[in-house]
Design a protein around this motif. Sequence first.
Motif, mmCIF file in Angstrom:
data_model
loop_
_atom_site.group_PDB
_atom_site.id
_atom_site.type_symbol
_atom_site.label_atom_id
_atom_site.label_comp_id
_atom_site.label_asym_id
_atom_site.label_seq_id
_atom_site.Cartn_x
_atom_site.Cartn_y
_atom_site.Cartn_z
ATOM 1 N N ALA A 129 54.096 -17.466 66.434
ATOM 2 C CA ALA A 129 55.442 -17.603 66.991
ATOM 3 C C ALA A 129 56.484 -17.726 65.876
ATOM 4 C CB ALA A 129 55.501 -18.810 67.922
ATOM 5 N N SER A 145 51.702 -16.463 75.773
ATOM 6 C CA SER A 145 53.163 -16.531 75.719
ATOM 7 C C SER A 145 53.667 -17.919 76.076
ATOM 8 C CB SER A 145 53.758 -15.486 76.667
ATOM 9 O OG SER A 145 55.175 -15.557 76.687
ATOM 10 N N ALA A 146 53.083 -18.528 77.115
ATOM 11 C CA ALA A 146 53.518 -19.867 77.524
ATOM 12 C C ALA A 146 53.202 -20.906 76.454
ATOM 13 C CB ALA A 146 52.839 -20.241 78.844
ATOM 14 N N LYS A 169 52.915 -20.407 73.222
ATOM 15 C CA LYS A 169 53.801 -20.211 72.077
ATOM 16 C C LYS A 169 55.144 -20.882 72.314
ATOM 17 C CE LYS A 169 52.104 -15.886 70.032
ATOM 18 N NZ LYS A 169 52.453 -14.460 69.753
ATOM 19 N N ARG A 170 55.720 -20.638 73.489
ATOM 20 C CA ARG A 170 57.023 -21.236 73.789
ATOM 21 C C ARG A 170 56.930 -22.756 73.816
ATOM 22 N NH1 ARG A 170 56.905 -17.135 77.795
ATOM 23 N NH2 ARG A 170 56.523 -18.728 79.394
ATOM 24 N N TRP A 171 55.864 -23.279 74.411
ATOM 25 C CA TRP A 171 55.724 -24.729 74.501
ATOM 26 C C TRP A 171 55.541 -25.345 73.123
ATOM 27 C CZ3 TRP A 171 52.114 -28.431 73.267
ATOM 28 C CH2 TRP A 171 52.300 -29.688 73.839
ATOM 29 N N VAL A 221 56.471 -24.224 70.068
ATOM 30 C CA VAL A 221 57.681 -24.177 69.248
ATOM 31 C C VAL A 221 58.677 -25.226 69.736
ATOM 32 C CG1 VAL A 221 59.659 -22.767 68.603
ATOM 33 C CG2 VAL A 221 57.382 -21.768 68.582
ATOM 34 N N GLY A 222 58.850 -25.313 71.044
ATOM 35 C CA GLY A 222 59.756 -26.319 71.580
ATOM 36 C C GLY A 222 59.305 -27.728 71.276
ATOM 37 N N GLN A 255 63.033 -26.495 75.661
ATOM 38 C CA GLN A 255 61.923 -26.040 76.483
ATOM 39 C C GLN A 255 62.394 -25.262 77.705
ATOM 40 O OE1 GLN A 255 58.912 -26.140 75.632
ATOM 41 N NE2 GLN A 255 58.228 -28.059 74.727
ATOM 42 N N ARG A 264 62.754 -22.234 78.191
ATOM 43 C CA ARG A 264 61.984 -21.015 78.422
ATOM 44 C C ARG A 264 60.482 -21.275 78.400
ATOM 45 N NH1 ARG A 264 64.760 -16.271 78.250
ATOM 46 N NH2 ARG A 264 66.919 -16.369 77.515
ATOM 47 N N ALA A 265 60.114 -22.534 78.298
ATOM 48 C CA ALA A 265 58.691 -22.869 78.270
ATOM 49 C C ALA A 265 58.211 -23.192 79.680
ATOM 50 C CB ALA A 265 58.445 -24.047 77.324
ATOM 51 N N SER A 290 57.409 -20.109 84.211
ATOM 52 C CA SER A 290 58.300 -20.552 83.143
ATOM 53 C C SER A 290 59.476 -21.314 83.713
ATOM 54 C CB SER A 290 58.797 -19.350 82.335
ATOM 55 O OG SER A 290 59.536 -18.483 83.161
#
Length: 370
Positions: free
Chosen positions: A62, A205-206, A208-210, A212-213, A297, A299-300, A349
């Motif tokens: 990410a 994808s989920a 990665k977003r979680w 990073v946030g 978060q 977009r998580a 999401s």
Amino acid sequence: MKSGLGAAARSLSPRPGQSRHEFALRAAIVLGMAVAAVAAWRLLDLLLLFYAAVLVALLFHALAEALSSVTRLPVHWSLAVVVAGSFLLLLGLVALFGVEVAHELRTLAARLPAAWHSLQARLQPLGIDPGSLDAIRARLIDGTGAAAIGEIAATALTAIGALLLALVGAAYLAAQPGTYRRGVLMLVPRERLRATARMLEAVVSALKRWLVGQLLVMVVVGLMTGLGAWAIGLPSAAALGLIAAVLEFVPYVGPILTAVPALLLAFAISAETAGLTLGLLLIVQQLEGYILTPLVQNRAVALPPALTLFSIFAMGILLGPAGVLLAAPLTVSAYVVVNHLLGRAAHVSGRKARHRPGSRHPSANGKAAE
């Protein structure tokens, strides 16, 4: 019990019209599944460590994608920069601040017994028997002498070794994600290949977003707690900030654990300092819960709070401390899988998926996923 065993035996017995070869194959499959389940249970710690390596690899990817979008470098070069930079940053932090942080942690541990006695003295006028808290003190602070020190040292060495193994494994996983992805998909029947590939991409994808946030939240909470403790005048402010940042990875439970050493140190100084410390912790958690986490978060995965809280306790009972640490990402993975299987992938999401002009329907990527 006898009737249950008899039913199981009849299910494994050759049925009319079933060849011995087919029966032997089915029996071998059942036996192999049983052996695999036993092996997985025995290797549970290793599987959790592998999952941690996967999480770090996803975080590397990410960050590499973000770096590539900014610098226009190819993703593989950006990944090399991120991995090398992460290892250099870790070594640099250990070299520059490791001695100071270790000293602060030792100072914090040395101050806790005196802080506990001060708390007991303050509770006595309120009619609370200090002796009733001795068992908690012995468990949390005093330990069991040399045995406790040896156990802590062994646990620390094991944790450091596991961390290094997870980081090295994450570097290999991040370098060749396609190889491991294809290996997973090879275990799936052909008729379920496309659906499984889409579900795997949704989980990746989920996560990665979680991740990073959550990384951003941990850094900001650690800085706010450390700077606030320093402004109030608490000793070992850097250690308190580090503890707050690390424990923030465990939602809901982590902030409560952070408050224990901070309030003990504050009560040892004065009741006013304890009030200021409690106010600081509440302000930090309100900013984290209502502003910071929703902002980073958005977009998580939007996990229901009750689900996250009970999953932490459930994972702790089943898997121990490692389960508590990995409960949130494990819940994210399970939540995305369940929603995907139920056909509600668009609502997983924080924001609903929107169809953009010119974008293809997910089914159009079937061949690409395969």
